[in-house]
Design an enzyme around this catalytic site. Structure first.
Site, PDB file in Angstrom:
ATOM      1  N   HIS A 161       0.799  -1.231   0.000  1.00  0.00           N
ATOM      2  CA  HIS A 161       0.000   0.000   0.000  1.00  0.00           C
ATOM      3  C   HIS A 161       0.821   1.266   0.000  1.00  0.00           C
ATOM      4  O   HIS A 161       0.254   2.357   0.139  1.00  0.00           O
ATOM      5  CB  HIS A 161      -0.925   0.039   1.212  1.00  0.00           C
TER       6      HIS A 161
ATOM      7  N   LYS B 143      -8.145  13.948   4.607  1.00  0.00           N
ATOM      8  CA  LYS B 143      -7.266  12.779   4.582  1.00  0.00           C
ATOM      9  C   LYS B 143      -6.264  12.984   5.699  1.00  0.00           C
ATOM     10  O   LYS B 143      -6.173  14.068   6.257  1.00  0.00           O
ATOM     11  CB  LYS B 143      -6.556  12.666   3.224  1.00  0.00           C
ATOM     12  N   ARG B 144      -5.491  11.936   6.037  1.00  0.00           N
ATOM     13  CA  ARG B 144      -4.454  12.138   7.042  1.00  0.00           C
ATOM     14  C   ARG B 144      -3.515  13.266   6.609  1.00  0.00           C
ATOM     15  O   ARG B 144      -3.303  13.486   5.417  1.00  0.00           O
ATOM     16  CB  ARG B 144      -3.675  10.822   7.244  1.00  0.00           C
TER      17      ARG B 144
ATOM     18  N   LYS C 107       1.063  14.452   0.860  1.00  0.00           N
ATOM     19  CA  LYS C 107      -0.293  14.761   0.389  1.00  0.00           C
ATOM     20  C   LYS C 107      -0.466  16.255   0.111  1.00  0.00           C
ATOM     21  O   LYS C 107      -1.466  16.695  -0.423  1.00  0.00           O
ATOM     22  CB  LYS C 107      -1.323  14.285   1.411  1.00  0.00           C
TER      23      LYS C 107
ATOM     24  N   THR D 141      -8.409   6.560  -1.954  1.00  0.00           N
ATOM     25  CA  THR D 141      -9.761   6.016  -2.091  1.00  0.00           C
ATOM     26  C   THR D 141     -10.784   7.121  -1.824  1.00  0.00           C
ATOM     27  O   THR D 141     -11.911   7.053  -2.315  1.00  0.00           O
ATOM     28  CB  THR D 141      -9.989   4.847  -1.108  1.00  0.00           C
TER      29      THR D 141
ATOM     30  N   LYS E 148     -14.550   8.321  -3.629  1.00  0.00           N
ATOM     31  CA  LYS E 148     -15.790   8.645  -2.909  1.00  0.00           C
ATOM     32  C   LYS E 148     -16.344   9.988  -3.382  1.00  0.00           C
ATOM     33  O   LYS E 148     -17.547  10.141  -3.588  1.00  0.00           O
ATOM     34  CB  LYS E 148     -15.527   8.666  -1.391  1.00  0.00           C
TER      35      LYS E 148
HETATM   36  C1  26Q Z   1       3.676   0.200  10.265  1.00  0.00           C
HETATM   37  C2  26Q Z   1       4.502  -0.215  11.301  1.00  0.00           C
HETATM   38  C3  26Q Z   1       4.417   0.343  12.541  1.00  0.00           C
HETATM   39  C4  26Q Z   1       3.468   1.325  12.789  1.00  0.00           C
HETATM   40  C5  26Q Z   1       2.615   1.733  11.768  1.00  0.00           C
HETATM   41  C6  26Q Z   1       2.718   1.179  10.500  1.00  0.00           C
HETATM   42  C7  26Q Z   1       1.811   1.624   9.423  1.00  0.00           C
HETATM   43  C8  26Q Z   1       0.459   1.831   9.681  1.00  0.00           C
HETATM   44  C9  26Q Z   1      -0.415   2.248   8.689  1.00  0.00           C
HETATM   45  C10 26Q Z   1       2.256   1.833   8.119  1.00  0.00           C
HETATM   46  C11 26Q Z   1       1.379   2.250   7.136  1.00  0.00           C
HETATM   47  C12 26Q Z   1       0.033   2.447   7.397  1.00  0.00           C
HETATM   48  C13 26Q Z   1      -0.967   2.883   6.413  1.00  0.00           C
HETATM   49  C14 26Q Z   1      -0.805   2.933   5.103  1.00  0.00           C
HETATM   50  C15 26Q Z   1      -1.885   3.383   4.237  1.00  0.00           C
HETATM   51  O1  26Q Z   1      -2.968   3.738   4.690  1.00  0.00           O
HETATM   52  N1  26Q Z   1      -1.692   3.387   2.916  1.00  0.00           N
HETATM   53  C16 26Q Z   1      -2.742   3.826   2.022  1.00  0.00           C
HETATM   54  O2  26Q Z   1      -3.446   2.676   1.559  1.00  0.00           O
HETATM   55  C17 26Q Z   1      -4.571   3.059   0.797  1.00  0.00           C
HETATM   56  C18 26Q Z   1      -5.345   1.796   0.463  1.00  0.00           C
HETATM   57  O3  26Q Z   1      -4.641   1.030  -0.463  1.00  0.00           O
HETATM   58  C19 26Q Z   1      -4.146   3.825  -0.429  1.00  0.00           C
HETATM   59  O4  26Q Z   1      -5.292   4.252  -1.112  1.00  0.00           O
HETATM   60  C20 26Q Z   1      -3.297   5.026  -0.043  1.00  0.00           C
HETATM   61  O5  26Q Z   1      -2.793   5.648  -1.214  1.00  0.00           O
HETATM   62  C21 26Q Z   1      -2.160   4.599   0.855  1.00  0.00           C
HETATM   63  O6  26Q Z   1      -1.454   5.732   1.328  1.00  0.00           O
END
Ligand code: 26Q
Length: 857
Positions: A384, A575-576, A581, A683, A687
């Site tokens: 992702h 978004k975050r 971004k 995503t 929407k």
């Molecule tokens: C990993 C290890 C330790 C702590 C946190 C994490 C961690 C947590 C969440 C690493 C990454 C995430 C989230 C990633 C994420 O949300 N990616 C998004 O995924 C969406 C669905 O595929 C995409 O649409 C977005 O583009 C992408 O940023």
């Protein structure tokens, strides 16, 4: 004949008692809902109408609705068991579900009857719905995708299990004070949770620590471990009007009685009981980092806890589905990969690879080779993100102490893998170094993406451009070695929550013209294209949008005390908060608008309301500064006499699934402005498109495919394309090349530096400006001019309402591809080797429960 078309025998209907089948005619059904509601209020909650609170009413209704699910739930599992179907486990550290009540009523087709039942008792369904807490067990895109996939997998009749963690605290609640973000714990379970069912009987044991004993010719033993119990909580996941009910199973940590035995034995009873928290803390809280790796031991424990409990659960179910076959060990696992699939939602559950090896060898007694054949055929990995700081790399030392047996297995997987690489690419030591699962950095690390790729038969990205970047850059070496493994699965969203639920007026308008087939077959929206020149229809689209804007305006007035102009462009970026971004680009555009008004207050200005929402990771300094900047701009602009209300800024505090459901249907303009090559898919973009907002965006992530579907002339595309970004970086990027020649940009940066936007603390935004001027990793300066020009074009288009409405319609009509049903259909056929089933299984009123069939949950 599809089962959907079957008319249930009236015989059955009459005989059914209300609790399972519930009534025949709406009158009966309404009556029975009232009865069940009152029964739950009285017997389950022990409240009478005069002492019950709105929360009690919500709980009574939720339990009433849940009763509708029970029979369907049991039947679904009988059906799966009887047909010995392949089961897919979606392993994810995040499920960002939001609220459940309305969605459940909609998927069951009982929303209207519930509404009239409540109103006939003088109760408001809306008020009750508002009592529900969001299940915020996710950070952003990745977690929400998992939730959309659950809805689609149930709607497509796939035997899917969501496996995750039941965090006591989900994503923090964001509070804004003095323009700054503060975090508060998310006590989503404080009023209980009517949807979940704890299943103590399926509790699993998960091991940590200890040591490993290797004896030649014997199974390896992992001993002296500190064990933690994983207790499953099941939440039903109904498909859309097909009587299928799947489950999302969330694990909660509980200390076993043996925990801290040393203290118990020493008579330190109280200390020993206190110590149980150490184990139970594993599922206490969701890590709030989005797209950012943080190597905390507790996070690694969470990842292993989820993986180990879920795999043991799946193996237990597999064994009980093959009764009698478990005489010959080797043979009995031959069907494993035909009956089970594990989909890894990013690398967070990548320990599934070594854990499955361990369970098959150490617990089930298989040999390495057979275990390996099963493992990589069963696992598949979805990536992702390409941001280097998000990629998981766990220190070997930490793994050694927490998971010594898994580290053994990882080393051996790596050993065999590197032999293979050597054979394929002789004399290429650098490649061996690059591809190794264990990285020989000063502090040795396990590269979880490498582990996931080696241990999976399929690896996918989440939008075309992203999957290409994976093959060409991030995982190039792996692509050369396993070209057949790499796939694309462009993300999607569920049309149930993101249109039917959140925008009922638009949903009705669409259904009026093309019928309701679009709810399950979103492609059908393209039938709307014949109305592009139908002014009557366009006018209706406009009025729906106006109504949604009014509702959002009310929310803003009520919650923030800001009055907004519903005739202004609702320009939304939610978004975050993350530098890639580029919320800062949006802020710079706001500053430009302000300066233009100030320079010439009498000049024509197209009114805008700029809304920004999103959480910053608590430790992400720059993200928090961006929030502060936007809020300071808001304070200044919203009270400026020259601006005179033509430009308004609103920070949408505590943006989450439930707020998205209000904001997205009301947006005119959707901001999707990441640097090309950084947003894997996005995503939110989909929407907004589905709800008739126009997109201003870069050719990044799924924006590229949105443009393909509707044509670039129905979007506001701007900025560097991926190859231009690459070329600029290669040639050596110098932000000042883009600043000095641009007066509006120079002025904005100057104002950031000189304290214009923070007179009480003039240095506040200096680091933002300096970073942009000297580093600007995400190329905001390079894209600034094109962005502002594109925004000017937005104004011109907005002033031509029919042209705008026409574009809205073409956005809606072209969004069919972005249904998560389409995405899941592709996963099913191309990764899981399963066929979706759009049939409806019999409802409780049509078929009694089979008494003799096992239901293995
Ligand atoms: C990993 C290890 C330790 C702590 C946190 C994490 C961690 C947590 C969440 C690493 C990454 C995430 C989230 C990633 C994420 O949300 N990616 C998004 O995924 C969406 C669905 O595929 C995409 O649409 C977005 O583009 C992408 O940023």
């Amino acid at each position: 004949m599809a089962l959907a078309e079957r008319t249930p025998s009236t015989d059955f209907k009459r005989k059914q008692i209300s609790i399972t089948g519930i009534g025949t005619k709406d009158d009966n059904e309404e009556e029975s809902i009232k009865q069940q509601f009152n029964r739950h209020l009285h017997f389950t909650l022990v409240k009478d109408r005069s002492s019950a609170s709105n929360i009690d009413f919500f709980n009574a209704l939720a339990l009433t609705v849940r009763d509708y699910l029970s029979g369907r739930w049991l039947r679904t599992y009988q059906h799966y068991y009887r047909n010995d179907v392949k089961r897919i486990s979606y392993l994810s550290l995040e499920f960002y579900m939001g609220r459940t009540l309305k969605n459940t009523m909609i998927n069951l087709g009982i929303k209207d009857v519930c509404e009239s039942a409540m109103s006939s008792m003088g109760l408001s369904l809306n008020v009750m719905e508002d009592m529900e807490e969001d299940a915020g067990l996710g950070n952003g895109g990745l977690g929400r995708l998992a939730a959309c996939f659950l809805d689609s997998m149930a709607t497509l009749g796939l035997a899917a299990y969501g496996y995750g963690i039941r965090y006591d605290y989900g994503i923090f609640a964001q509070k804004i004070k003095d323009g700054q973000q503060y975090e508060e714990p998310d006590q989503w379970l404080k009023n209980g949770n009517p949807w979940e069912i704890v299943r103590h009987e399926y509790t699993q044991k998960v091991k940590f620590g200890g040591r490993v004993i290797h004896n030649k010719g014997e199974r390896v033993q992992w001993v002296d471990t500190q064990d933690v119990l994983a207790v499953p909580y099941d939440t039903p996941v109904p498909g859309y009007k097909n009587n299928v009910v799947n489950v999302v199973r969330l694990w909660s940590a509980r200390a076993p009685n043996s925990f801290s035995l040393e203290f118990f034995n020493d008579g330190e009873y109280i200390k020993a009981v206190f110590d149980r928290n150490l184990a139970e803390n594993i599922t206490r809280v969701l890590y709030p980092n989005d797209n950012m790796f943080e190597g905390k031991a507790l996070r690694l424990k969470q990842e292993y806890f989820l993986v180990s409990a879920s795999l043991q659960d799946a193996i237990r179910r597999y064994k009980s589905s093959q009764p009698g076959v478990f005489v010959c060990k080797r043979k009995s696992f031959e069907e494993f990969h035909n009956k089970l699939a594990f989909q890894l939602n990013d690398t967070h559950p990548a320990l599934a690879v070594p854990e499955l090896m361990r369970l098959l060898m150490d617990e089930e007694g298989l040999q390495w080779e057979q275990a390996w054949n099963i493992t990589y055929r069963t696992c598949a990995y979805t990536n992702h993100t390409v941001l280097p700081e998000a990629l998981e790399r766990w220190p070997v030392e930490l793994m050694e102490s927490l998971l010594p047996r898994l580290l053994d297995i990882i080393y051996y997987i790596n050993h065999l893998f590197l032999i293979e690489v050597k054979q394929r690419f002789p004399n290429d030591d650098d490649r061996l170094r690059r591809m190794s699962i264990v990285e020989e950095t000063p502090q040795k690390q396990v590269n979880m993406a490498h582990l996931a790729i080696v241990g999976s038969h399929a690896v996918n990205g989440v939008a075309k451009i992203h999957s290409e970047i994976l093959k060409r850059q991030v995982f190039k070496d792996f692509y050369e070695m396993f070209p057949g493994r790499f796939q694309n699965k462009t993300n999607g969203i569920t049309p149930r929550r993101w249109l039917l639920l959140c925008n009922p007026e638009l949903a009705d308008l669409i259904t009026e013209r093309i019928g309701d087939g679009w709810v399950k077959h979103l492609d059908q929206l393209k039938k709307l294209k014949v109305y592009v020149d139908d002014e009557g229809f366009l006018q209706k689209i406009i009025s729906v949008k106006e109504n949604n804007k009014r509702k959002l305006a009310d929310y803003i007035q009520k919650n923030y005390g800001v009055q907004v102009n519903c005739n202004s462009i609702f320009d939304v970026q939610v978004k975050r908060i993350h530098e890639y971004k580029r919320q800062l680009l949006n802020c710079l555009h706001v500053i430009v608008m302000l300066n233009r008004i100030k320079r010439n207050p009498g000049a024509p200005f197209t009114p805008r309301t700029v809304m920004l929402g999103g959480k910053a990771a608590p430790g992400y300094h720059m993200a928090k500064k961006i929030i502060k900047l936007f809020n300071n701009l808001a304070k200044k602009i919203n009270n400026d006499i020259d601006v005179g209300g033509r430009l308004k800024l609103v920070f949408l505090e505590n943006y989450r699934v439930t707020l998205a459901e209000i904001v997205i249907p009301a947006a005119d303009l959707s901001e999707q402005i990441s640097t090309a090559g950084t947003e894997a898919s996005g995503t939110g973009n989909m929407k907004f498109m589905l709800n008739g907002a126009l997109t201003i965006g870069t050719l990044d992530g799924a924006n590229v495919e949105m443009a393909e579907e509707m044509g670039e002339d129905n979007m506001f595309i701007f900025g560097l394309k991926l190859h231009e970004v690459e070329a600029l970086r290669k040639q050596g990027y110098n932000p000042s090349d883009f600043i000095t020649c641009n007066e509006e940009l120079s002025l904005a940066l100057e104002q950031l530096k000189d304290g214009t936007f923070c007179p009480e603390s003039p240095g506040m935004f200096q680091d933002i400006a300096n970073n942009l001027i000297h580093h600007d990793h995400y190329l905001l300066m390079a894209d600034f001019k094109a962005y502002v020009e594109s925004q000017d074009k937005v104004n011109a288009f907005y002033n031509d309402p029919y042209r705008w409405a026409r574009m809205c319609l073409l956005n809606i009509a072209s969004s069919g591809k972005f249904s998560a049903d389409r995405t899941i259909e592709e996963y099913a056929r191309e990764i899981w080797n399963m066929t979706p089933n759009y049939d409806v299984i019999p409802a409780p009123s049509e078929q009694p429960l089979a008494p003799s069939i096992g239901v293995d949950m």
